[in-house]
Each structure stands twice: as structure tokens, then as C-alpha cells.
Design an enzyme around this catalytic site. Sequence first.
Site, mmCIF file in Angstrom:
data_model
loop_
_atom_site.group_PDB
_atom_site.id
_atom_site.type_symbol
_atom_site.label_atom_id
_atom_site.label_comp_id
_atom_site.label_asym_id
_atom_site.label_seq_id
_atom_site.Cartn_x
_atom_site.Cartn_y
_atom_site.Cartn_z
ATOM 1 N N LYS A 280 48.042 47.390 52.877
ATOM 2 C CA LYS A 280 47.969 46.763 51.561
ATOM 3 C C LYS A 280 48.827 47.580 50.598
ATOM 4 C CE LYS A 280 44.478 44.333 48.878
ATOM 5 N NZ LYS A 280 43.112 43.859 48.773
ATOM 6 N N GLU A 368 28.378 35.486 50.485
ATOM 7 C CA GLU A 368 27.474 35.160 49.387
ATOM 8 C C GLU A 368 26.167 34.555 49.896
ATOM 9 O OE1 GLU A 368 30.722 34.460 49.409
ATOM 10 O OE2 GLU A 368 31.494 35.598 47.686
ATOM 11 N N ARG A 396 28.802 29.216 46.379
ATOM 12 C CA ARG A 396 28.751 29.208 47.844
ATOM 13 C C ARG A 396 27.338 29.469 48.365
ATOM 14 N NH1 ARG A 396 33.500 31.517 51.463
ATOM 15 N NH2 ARG A 396 34.432 29.662 50.600
HETATM 16 C C1 LIG Z 1 33.976 33.323 48.419
HETATM 17 C C2 LIG Z 1 34.749 34.446 47.767
HETATM 18 N N1 LIG Z 1 34.127 35.606 47.513
HETATM 19 C C3 LIG Z 1 34.800 36.620 46.952
HETATM 20 C C4 LIG Z 1 36.117 36.483 46.628
HETATM 21 C C5 LIG Z 1 36.846 37.604 45.913
HETATM 22 N N2 LIG Z 1 37.908 38.148 46.742
HETATM 23 C C6 LIG Z 1 39.179 37.757 46.633
HETATM 24 S S1 LIG Z 1 40.217 38.545 47.647
HETATM 25 C C7 LIG Z 1 38.968 39.444 48.279
HETATM 26 C C8 LIG Z 1 39.255 40.444 49.358
HETATM 27 C C9 LIG Z 1 39.878 39.772 50.523
HETATM 28 O O1 LIG Z 1 40.156 40.709 51.506
HETATM 29 P P1 LIG Z 1 41.132 40.292 52.658
HETATM 30 O O2 LIG Z 1 40.823 38.924 53.120
HETATM 31 O O3 LIG Z 1 41.102 41.349 53.675
HETATM 32 O O4 LIG Z 1 42.547 40.223 51.948
HETATM 33 P P2 LIG Z 1 43.439 41.433 51.415
HETATM 34 O O5 LIG Z 1 43.266 41.444 49.944
HETATM 35 O O6 LIG Z 1 43.004 42.678 52.067
HETATM 36 O O7 LIG Z 1 44.813 41.058 51.795
HETATM 37 C C10 LIG Z 1 37.756 39.131 47.677
HETATM 38 C C11 LIG Z 1 36.467 39.769 47.968
HETATM 39 C C12 LIG Z 1 36.721 35.241 46.877
HETATM 40 N N3 LIG Z 1 37.976 34.990 46.547
HETATM 41 N N4 LIG Z 1 36.025 34.260 47.464
#
Ligand SMILES: Cc1ncc(C[n+]2csc(CCOP(=O)(O)OP(=O)(O)O)c2C)c(N)n1
Length: 637
Positions: A280, A368, A396
Site C-alpha cells: 500500500k 458489520e 449492512r
Molecule cells: C461495508 C464497508 N465497511 C467499511 C468500509 C470502509 N473501508 C473502505 S476501504 C477499507 C479497507 C479495505 O481494505 P482492503 O480491501 O484490503 O483494501 P486496501 O485499502 O488495503 O487496498 C475499509 C474498511 C467500506 N467501504 N465498506
Amino acid sequence: MDTYPLLDTITSPEQLRSLSVAELKQLSQELRAFLLASVARTGGHLAANLGTVELTIAVHHVFNTPEDFLVWDVGHQSYAHKILTGRRGGMDKLRIKDGLAGFPKRDESPYDTFGVGHSSTSISAALGMALGARQLGQERKAIAVIGDGAMTAGMAFEAMNHAGDEKADLLVILNDNNMSISPNVGAMNRYLASLLTGPLYSGVREGSKKVLDRMPPMREFMRRAEEHVKGMIVPGTLFEELGFNYYGPVDGHDVAGLVKVLRNLHALEGPLLLHVVTKKGFGYEPAEQDPCAYHGVGSFDPEQGLVSKPNKKPSSPTYTEVFGQWLCDQAMADERLVAITPAMREGSGLVSYAERFPDRYHDVGIAEQHALTLAGGLACTGVKPVVAIYSTFLQRGYDQLVHDIALQKLPVLFAIDRAGVVGPDGPTHAGSFDISFMRCLPNMVIMTPADENECRRMLTTGYLLDQPAAVRYPRGKGPGVAPESGLLPLPVGKAEMRRNGKEVAILAFGAPLTISLEVGERLNATVVNMRFVKPLDTQLIQELAEQHNLLVTVEDNVVAGGAGSAVAEYLHQQGIMVSMLHLGLPDRFQGQGSREELLEDAGLTANAIAEAIELRLQGKTCATGPASIISDQTGKL
Ligand SMILES: Cc1ncc(C[n+]2csc(CCOP(=O)(O)OP(=O)(O)O)c2C)c(N)n1
Ligand SMILES: CC(=O)[C@@H](O)[C@H](O)COP(=O)(O)O
Ligand SMILES: [Mg+2]
């Protein structure tokens, strides 16, 4: 000198497909540099985008998008995709009102095959596309790109479970950077890490070369796939048990290697999972060092990186900070307290709590639904769960709220952040609906703080109740009423009279109280801080109805089914006839923009509210003003 000579020539993925591997490498460098410069100007989700540059190029190079379906999970990492699919010119207006969306959006481009923003939907959506194409007899590939964080959600596994059974033609690319917004959590995360330390994979940079070296020639590759030989590189993975052929791990920053692997996979059929390892923030040292801080950024100088601004004068805390402080204070006072976050430690204000009370802190991953039922289970034991959650993500967990908490009257406190108007993330992240979807549930207590101190007191109030309670507050700062240090509850179901006026009574729920007071001054109207959506202060409502000609409800939730509707329902039930005007969010999804712009769009400004009331008093409706529903129970108008 042209900074982006090759990138300048690319306006669609079609042009990418004729580039040599050397050119793809050059393009990766230019694209990364462009992304950094662009996001540093506009703000946005930086670190995830820097990490997926090579992957984006390789996928569009190998697959025939948009004919082949490419679905991004969450979509916060889709900026490179937007740039390569003809939207580079729009990057200056990224996440700005009427500008380019921060997430894939179907009406923005045919390359955005599915609207996203909430996580862990990509495998289901891509599977739907794969099965749809199969049903229609079309030869189209479906690819889901999902992060390791998004892979922690139940939805992703529901989709894998189904895809494996359907033997659908689906490629899932798992983009594993060992990060969610904060460090990723859970047994699944440990499992992915174990795949990286397998005997044949010794380090990310070397790893891809080794994987490719070990890849058999094409015919053998196909034969093995047909026979569904378990795991080419790592034998017997969890994914294979689910019916996927697992490939990887491969280096997600080696564009040449990615192209080669993807070409091989392109020729295969059935459910495939490619495990790609990325960093990242890749290519920008400060973001690599602190990917959490660079997950979502405002504008900044890339030369300097993010710098904390010197504190000129002590500023008032955000609602998130008020919650974080309250949580620590309440946890000190009561060791039964336990806090839960579905992967939103930073955004929900839990950083300090997590450090101070690690044994009473659960980051459950992006889950969630589980977070809510877990809270229900915890409540059954006599501990006191507090679920910190954004309004939009609570959606959700709705069945869990109904069935696992409200129905059983379990004492769980919900600290609902980002309620109401949210901002640049747009409609996917708006908190428009929580009052409507919560207030229909028996046993719930719902509070709408109008300032910081009230927020703190409502959190204490909800915490002390023996039933589910929610405090919903907006993103950012309030009017600046310093929270008291104690843990003082408020009387449940009691509103607060703020201004005595004539003819018109404004009943404000939460944040809109500040502008309602302004309107009250202008129009000499009565203004009430309603505080509770449920239970309502029915005695006061009745008195207001008797003493005024017009009751105006104001809230930052959709008017449909919102707090104003609750007031109207009560009066109807009592047979009390009074003219009413319900102001709140209109019956459309919120756009993107600053909070101020969105409030203006919704008619939730002092001017728009005053105008709507004046028009109403003249017996007219406001054509361009706020989202209003007029319920005239007198039958006179
Ligand atoms: C249902 C839901 N819960 C929480 C989030 C907030 N959120 C957005 S990106 C993220 C982290 C995602 O991690 P990953 O899929 O590994 O992607 P990365 O940012 O590491 O590329 C979170 C928790 C969301 N978008 N949707
Ligand atoms: C993509 C996503 O869902 C989160 O990163 C979200 O954008 C965070 O929003 P806040 O900036 O309001 O915490
Ligand atoms: Mg990740």
C-alpha cells in the site's frame, strides 16, 4: 519537457494492448507520478491507488475491457482505472461537486461495470455478470479485484461458496497488501500471511520471478488446470476447498510478471483465484511508511508529505473526538464496557481507546453484520457493548439490528458517526437513512445531539439504559459547545425549549438546531431542540400544536419516514389538527461535494428554511427550496 509522454497517448485501454512490456513499465512509472501529483491536489484515497498501478495496467492490457467485466471492490483503488479509461481530464474534479466520483459509478463510464463504495461486493457482482453472460451465451470474462481487508467480510465468502459450486468462469484477484485502513486483522489475514511464507515463496520482490519460473509451459498449465490439480505453487489452499484454482502469490508491482500470469489465466475456465502481493502506498516513501495516514488524504505537498499543522488556538473537538474521549472516560468508570469496530478504528475515533483498553476492544474486520450480532452476544453476558459504526455501514447490519438486538431488547449502544450529510465520498457513504430505518424498530431509543456536550451526555444516557440505544452525529465539528467532563445522563424522551416565539414552532432534530435557531430569530418562531427521535417528547409536541399555527420539523435524514414523520404520526393518532412542514433530505440519493454544498442542495440552510416557512405561511410551496412534505391536517390549504 513532457512529464507523461506515454500516458499522454493513452485515452482508452485499447491503446494499452499494443504496448510492449518495456512500455508498460514506463507507463506504470508515469501513471504513479501522475496519481501522486493529482491526488495531492484534490485529496482522495491515495495509498491504495499507488499500490494497484501495475495491476490495473496489466488487467486492462490482457483483458478485453469493457467487454470483459472488471469489478473493483470498494473502488477506492480505481483511480488508475479511471485515468486509463478516458477520464484523466476529470481527475482535477475528483470527489468534488459534479466532478468525477471517488468510486466506480455505472453512469460515469462503461468501464465502471458496477457501482461500489461499500466493501466486499465485487465477487458477488462479478459472479452475477459471469452467470448472466453464460445464460446469454456470451464469451465474456468476469474479473473481481478484492483487497485482503475486503476479503474479511462474510459477503465475499458467500460469493466464493456459490461461485465454486457454479463452476462459473470467474477470476478473483486478491490484492493482498496486509492492510485494511489500519493493519488488517483476523485469522484470514494470518492465513494469507502464511501463504506468503510458504517454502516456494521467499519474499515479495523475488517471489514473482520464482512463481513465473515455476509456471509450466502453456499446454502443461492448461492440463493441470483441467485436472484441477490442487495448487500450483502452494498446495491445498482454503480457496481450493471452496472450488477455486489458486495461483500465486505473485508480485503485484512486477508488471511483466503480472501480464504473463494473467495471459495464462485468461486461457483458463472456471473459478480462479490469483493472489497478488502489493504494498500500500508503493513508490511514495511516506505512504509506504504510514499507509494508514495516506489511506485517505486532503490536499498536501508531496515534497513535504502530510504535516500536522501547528495549533494556533485550541480548537473544538470533532464529534468523533467527543465520542473517543467519552468512550475512554466511560471505560475508566465501568470495566464492563467493551467497544467494537468493523475495521474503522481511525475514522470512528477509537485509536486512543484501543491503546488504553486492548482487552476490551474488538476490531472484527469489515464485518458489520458480525459486529452487531457479536455485540448482542456480549450483551447477554452482562458486559456493556458499544458499537462504533458509520451510519452508511450500519445499513449492512440491519437484520442483525432487528433480529439480534432490538427484538431481544439487548442493551447495546450504537455510536453512529457520519450521520446525515457526509461529503466527498458521495451517495455510497451518505448517512441519509438511519433515523428512518431505526425508528420503526420497537425497543430502540434514538438520540440526535445538537452539539458536542449533548453528544457526550447522550452517549452516557444510552449507555445506562437497559435496551438498545443509538446516538447519531455528523462528520466533523459541531457548534463548539465544550463537553463537560462528567458522565451525566439526560432525561429520556425530553426535549429542550430553546426559544419562545409566535405562530410557528420549529422542531429541530440534531445538527440542524443551529440554523433553526437562526431562522427562529428571523421569524420570531419558537424553536425546540427535540433531542429524542424515540421516544418523542409527546407532551411538548401536543402543547406546541395547540399554541402554534404551523409546526416545522427539521432533520438531516430523509424526510421519508424520518423524525418529522414520527411527529406527524403522533399528532394524527391523537386526532390533533395542525399544519405541518417537514424539512430534511430530499427523496434522492445525496451527491458528492463539501458538506456545505450538500446542505445547500438539500435546502438545509437558514435562508432556505426561512423561505420555505414564509412561502408556507402564504399558502404556497417552495419550488426550488428544501425537500419538504407538507401535511395539512386542517384541510384548509
Ligand atoms: C461495508 C464497508 N465497511 C467499511 C468500509 C470502509 N473501508 C473502505 S476501504 C477499507 C479497507 C479495505 O481494505 P482492503 O480491501 O484490503 O483494501 P486496501 O485499502 O488495503 O487496498 C475499509 C474498511 C467500506 N467501504 N465498506
Ligand atoms: C473508502 C471508504 O469507505 C473509507 O475510506 C471512507 O472514505 C472513509 O471516510 P471518512 O474519511 O469519512 O472516514
Ligand atoms: Mg488491503
